[in-house]
Design a protein around this motif. Structure first.
Motif, PDB file in Angstrom:
ATOM      1  N   GLU A  53     -11.416   1.998  -4.697  1.00  0.00           N
ATOM      2  CA  GLU A  53     -10.292   2.265  -4.281  1.00  0.00           C
ATOM      3  C   GLU A  53      -9.100   1.981  -5.466  1.00  0.00           C
ATOM      4  O   GLU A  53      -9.453   1.031  -6.761  1.00  0.00           O
ATOM      5  N   TYR A  91       1.035  -1.009   0.067  1.00  0.00           N
ATOM      6  CA  TYR A  91       0.486  -0.628   0.317  1.00  0.00           C
ATOM      7  C   TYR A  91       0.752   0.887  -0.318  1.00  0.00           C
ATOM      8  O   TYR A  91       2.015   0.949   0.431  1.00  0.00           O
ATOM      9  N   GLU A 121      -4.672   9.413  -2.562  1.00  0.00           N
ATOM     10  CA  GLU A 121      -5.343   9.005  -1.846  1.00  0.00           C
ATOM     11  C   GLU A 121      -4.592   7.645  -1.894  1.00  0.00           C
ATOM     12  O   GLU A 121      -3.761   7.189  -1.913  1.00  0.00           O
TER      13      GLU A 121
END
Length: 109
Positions: free
Chosen positions: A41, A17, A22
């Motif tokens: 996402e 990640y 974002e």
């Protein structure tokens, strides 16, 4: 070691990640699966390298689909560039036109 957005270019397996505007999830070629992902996402799915450069499919996950933001595999630098251009458009929309437009209000393309 990763950079300030926590992307680690040395990682080549599993799930990673990192953040730009974002959270972005990266699925690497080996050992990667997602037990759960949030709708909306951003997702990068690593594919075969091209000329020695790691490439990714870049898209957004919805409730029922994965849609591509860019229509061909791209490098991580292309993803960063896409986010920078997106932010410039948001800034221009919010009235920050000084850096984006010339004196006549024309776009630079």
């Amino acid at each position: 070691m990763g950079n300030k957005n926590m992307f680690n270019p040395a990682q080549t397996s599993g799930v990673q990640y990192f953040w730009t505007n974002e959270r972005i999830t990266v699925l690497h070629q080996t050992g990667a699966y997602l037990p759960h992902i949030e709708p909306g996402e951003m997702l990068l799915v690593e594919t075969k390298p091209v000329d020695g450069q790691r490439m990714f499919w870049f898209g957004r996950v919805t409730q029922t689909a994965y849609w591509f933001v860019l229509d061909e595999p791209v490098s991580i630098y292309d993803v960063d560039s896409w986010y920078r251009h997106q932010q410039e458009m948001i800034d221009a929309h919010n009235g920050n036109l000084d850096e984006f437009c010339d004196m006549q209000g024309e776009l630079p393309f």
